[in-house]
Design a protein around this motif. Sequence first.
Motif, PDB file in Angstrom:
ATOM      1  N   ALA A  54     -29.444  11.528  51.494  1.00 27.26           N
ATOM      2  CA  ALA A  54     -28.314  12.129  52.197  1.00 27.26           C
ATOM      3  C   ALA A  54     -27.005  11.450  51.789  1.00 27.26           C
ATOM      4  CB  ALA A  54     -28.518  12.021  53.707  1.00 27.26           C
ATOM      5  N   HIS A  55     -27.060  10.138  51.623  1.00 24.17           N
ATOM      6  CA  HIS A  55     -25.857   9.419  51.206  1.00 24.17           C
ATOM      7  C   HIS A  55     -25.445   9.807  49.796  1.00 24.17           C
ATOM      8  CE1 HIS A  55     -23.635   5.835  49.653  1.00 24.17           C
ATOM      9  NE2 HIS A  55     -23.001   6.021  50.784  1.00 24.17           N
ATOM     10  N   ALA A  56     -26.415   9.995  48.903  1.00 21.37           N
ATOM     11  CA  ALA A  56     -26.094  10.423  47.542  1.00 21.37           C
ATOM     12  C   ALA A  56     -25.376  11.773  47.550  1.00 21.37           C
ATOM     13  CB  ALA A  56     -27.369  10.502  46.707  1.00 21.37           C
ATOM     14  N   PRO A 105     -31.596  20.044  55.196  1.00 16.62           N
ATOM     15  CA  PRO A 105     -32.741  20.899  55.565  1.00 16.62           C
ATOM     16  C   PRO A 105     -33.992  20.068  55.831  1.00 16.62           C
ATOM     17  CG  PRO A 105     -31.625  21.739  53.596  1.00 16.62           C
ATOM     18  CD  PRO A 105     -31.058  20.387  53.866  1.00 16.62           C
ATOM     19  N   GLU A 106     -34.819  20.550  56.727  1.00 23.38           N
ATOM     20  CA  GLU A 106     -36.080  19.868  57.030  1.00 23.38           C
ATOM     21  C   GLU A 106     -37.028  19.952  55.831  1.00 23.38           C
ATOM     22  OE1 GLU A 106     -36.991  18.151  59.567  1.00 23.38           O
ATOM     23  OE2 GLU A 106     -35.548  18.620  61.148  1.00 23.38           O
ATOM     24  N   ASP A 107     -37.719  18.859  55.534  1.00 21.74           N
ATOM     25  CA  ASP A 107     -38.763  18.868  54.521  1.00 21.74           C
ATOM     26  C   ASP A 107     -39.807  17.831  54.911  1.00 21.74           C
ATOM     27  OD1 ASP A 107     -37.624  16.461  53.847  1.00 21.74           O
ATOM     28  OD2 ASP A 107     -36.864  17.084  51.898  1.00 21.74           O
ATOM     29  N   LEU A 108     -40.551  17.307  53.948  1.00 15.46           N
ATOM     30  CA  LEU A 108     -41.624  16.375  54.259  1.00 15.46           C
ATOM     31  C   LEU A 108     -41.143  14.970  54.584  1.00 15.46           C
ATOM     32  CD1 LEU A 108     -44.272  17.460  51.591  1.00 15.46           C
ATOM     33  CD2 LEU A 108     -44.260  17.969  54.039  1.00 15.46           C
ATOM     34  N   PHE A 109     -39.832  14.710  54.427  1.00 14.90           N
ATOM     35  CA  PHE A 109     -39.300  13.385  54.715  1.00 14.90           C
ATOM     36  C   PHE A 109     -38.674  13.363  56.103  1.00 14.90           C
ATOM     37  CE2 PHE A 109     -39.442  13.416  50.095  1.00 14.90           C
ATOM     38  CZ  PHE A 109     -40.054  12.194  49.842  1.00 14.90           C
ATOM     39  N   ALA A 110     -39.028  12.351  56.888  1.00 18.41           N
ATOM     40  CA  ALA A 110     -38.518  12.232  58.246  1.00 18.41           C
ATOM     41  C   ALA A 110     -36.998  12.124  58.249  1.00 18.41           C
ATOM     42  CB  ALA A 110     -39.133  11.006  58.919  1.00 18.41           C
ATOM     43  N   ARG A 111     -36.377  12.759  59.268  1.00 23.38           N
ATOM     44  CA  ARG A 111     -34.923  12.720  59.375  1.00 23.38           C
ATOM     45  C   ARG A 111     -34.505  11.514  60.227  1.00 23.38           C
ATOM     46  NH1 ARG A 111     -31.313  17.018  59.253  1.00 23.38           N
ATOM     47  NH2 ARG A 111     -32.949  18.523  59.738  1.00 23.38           N
ATOM     48  N   GLY A 171     -37.951  17.299  43.869  1.00 28.30           N
ATOM     49  CA  GLY A 171     -37.156  18.492  44.127  1.00 28.30           C
ATOM     50  C   GLY A 171     -35.795  18.163  44.710  1.00 28.30           C
ATOM     51  N   ARG A 172     -35.752  17.187  45.624  1.00 33.60           N
ATOM     52  CA  ARG A 172     -34.468  16.810  46.216  1.00 33.60           C
ATOM     53  C   ARG A 172     -33.587  16.048  45.237  1.00 33.60           C
ATOM     54  NH1 ARG A 172     -34.927  14.744  52.387  1.00 33.60           N
ATOM     55  NH2 ARG A 172     -32.705  14.525  51.980  1.00 33.60           N
ATOM     56  N   LEU A 173     -34.209  15.371  44.264  1.00 30.44           N
ATOM     57  CA  LEU A 173     -33.439  14.601  43.285  1.00 30.44           C
ATOM     58  C   LEU A 173     -32.926  15.471  42.131  1.00 30.44           C
ATOM     59  CD1 LEU A 173     -35.689  11.422  43.064  1.00 30.44           C
ATOM     60  CD2 LEU A 173     -33.407  11.554  44.078  1.00 30.44           C
ATOM     61  N   VAL A 199     -31.288   2.497  63.370  1.00 30.70           N
ATOM     62  CA  VAL A 199     -31.879   3.710  62.793  1.00 30.70           C
ATOM     63  C   VAL A 199     -33.074   4.121  63.638  1.00 30.70           C
ATOM     64  CG1 VAL A 199     -32.908   4.746  60.730  1.00 30.70           C
ATOM     65  CG2 VAL A 199     -31.156   2.964  60.498  1.00 30.70           C
ATOM     66  N   THR A 200     -33.164   5.413  63.948  1.00 27.06           N
ATOM     67  CA  THR A 200     -34.301   5.936  64.696  1.00 27.06           C
ATOM     68  C   THR A 200     -34.906   7.134  63.961  1.00 27.06           C
ATOM     69  OG1 THR A 200     -32.880   7.399  66.014  1.00 27.06           O
ATOM     70  CG2 THR A 200     -33.361   5.226  66.921  1.00 27.06           C
ATOM     71  N   HIS A 201     -36.182   7.379  64.212  1.00 21.23           N
ATOM     72  CA  HIS A 201     -36.867   8.573  63.741  1.00 21.23           C
ATOM     73  C   HIS A 201     -36.432   9.696  64.680  1.00 21.23           C
ATOM     74  CE1 HIS A 201     -39.942  11.454  62.781  1.00 21.23           C
ATOM     75  NE2 HIS A 201     -40.643  10.617  62.030  1.00 21.23           N
ATOM     76  N   ALA A 202     -35.588  10.605  64.200  1.00 18.40           N
ATOM     77  CA  ALA A 202     -34.947  11.594  65.078  1.00 18.40           C
ATOM     78  C   ALA A 202     -35.971  12.459  65.809  1.00 18.40           C
ATOM     79  CB  ALA A 202     -33.991  12.462  64.270  1.00 18.40           C
ATOM     80  N   ALA A 203     -36.987  12.952  65.115  1.00 18.73           N
ATOM     81  CA  ALA A 203     -37.953  13.855  65.735  1.00 18.73           C
ATOM     82  C   ALA A 203     -38.755  13.163  66.832  1.00 18.73           C
ATOM     83  CB  ALA A 203     -38.886  14.432  64.676  1.00 18.73           C
ATOM     84  N   LYS A 204     -39.026  11.869  66.652  1.00 20.68           N
ATOM     85  CA  LYS A 204     -39.824  11.119  67.625  1.00 20.68           C
ATOM     86  C   LYS A 204     -38.968  10.341  68.620  1.00 20.68           C
ATOM     87  CE  LYS A 204     -43.973  10.323  64.801  1.00 20.68           C
ATOM     88  NZ  LYS A 204     -44.896   9.281  64.283  1.00 20.68           N
TER      89      LYS A 204
END
Length: 345
Positions: A281-283, A207-213, A315-317, A254-259
């Motif tokens: 995501a890997h965890a 899910p989208e949150d404050l961390f870049a995908r 929250g994600r952890l 690795v790229t910043h997907a949104a940009k």
Amino acid sequence: MLARLTLTDFRNHPALDLAPGPGFVCLHGANGAGKTNILEAVSMLAPGRGLRGSALSEMARSNGPGGWSVSAALGDGTVLGTGTLATAPERRIVRINSASAAVNSLAEWLAVLWLTPAMDRLFSGPAGDRRRFLDRLVLALEPGHAHHASRYEAAMRARNKLLAEPEGADPEWLSALEAGMAEHGEALGAARARTVEALGQQLAATPEDLFARPAIVLDQPTHADLAARLRANRGRDAGAGRATEGPHRQDLAVTHAAKAQPAARCSTGEQKALLLGLVLAHAALVTHRRGAAPILLLDEVAAHLDPGRRAALFGRLEGRGQVWMTATEAALFDGVGEATMVHVA
């Protein structure tokens, strides 16, 4: 999870006995107190040289007897131990339930992942750093990856040495080494490709949150005819003093997907966010595949995050297994919820 951690003469700790609970383990204290040393000790319960990549002899306490040991009791009662003797400071000893074991067998018991401040420039640094990072991700999913990596490296070093001999290399010996490099190299490349594909799918479902995908691609896939290519490249490799083709030259793009922007061209804060997104995501992927969450070691991870991103990270952890974190101040863990809080002095 680790139910108990015991250190003897490891870095600045003459002795340490800690009983962490499940979930968050928060270590706080002044700079130089030994917080990162505790994380490094936990990282030594996996194959490799730990989160600093140091020589084994450097981990022994200064002015100590010369050897060191790290022991941990897991939640299921299994006891893992590793260390060195003063008489053999660069020879690593591993024991599982008091029985001698190979270093690589540790990966069958624990998956350990980490983030350190030194990794903040991972995307703009040399390809070798990203390759080692990727191999750590692969190892958490496929414990046998360490075997193929060590055998490939050994065969490659022997081939490089043989090609450098002034009187010329034995063709049959070279062919045998190249066959070994091809066998283990193709296994290396295939495992990396599987991990990158699975991790890419996991990232897409996050899910989208404050961390870049991040979006990831494995650069330079391994050729199926590696042995033939190595044989054809003998002259060039002899002149270069190294193997010019093979999985040891792969890279993780690795790229910043949104940009749609390469990670290396992103800001320092964006690169840290991308790295955190990858590890989280890997965890989740490891938890799904292995049926048990990896142990996460996050060194000074909250220090440069604003309160919003810090809350989003916690929250994600939450509920992701045992997560070890360090900070200079306990206040940086505000909002983390239930945790084992340890003041290191």
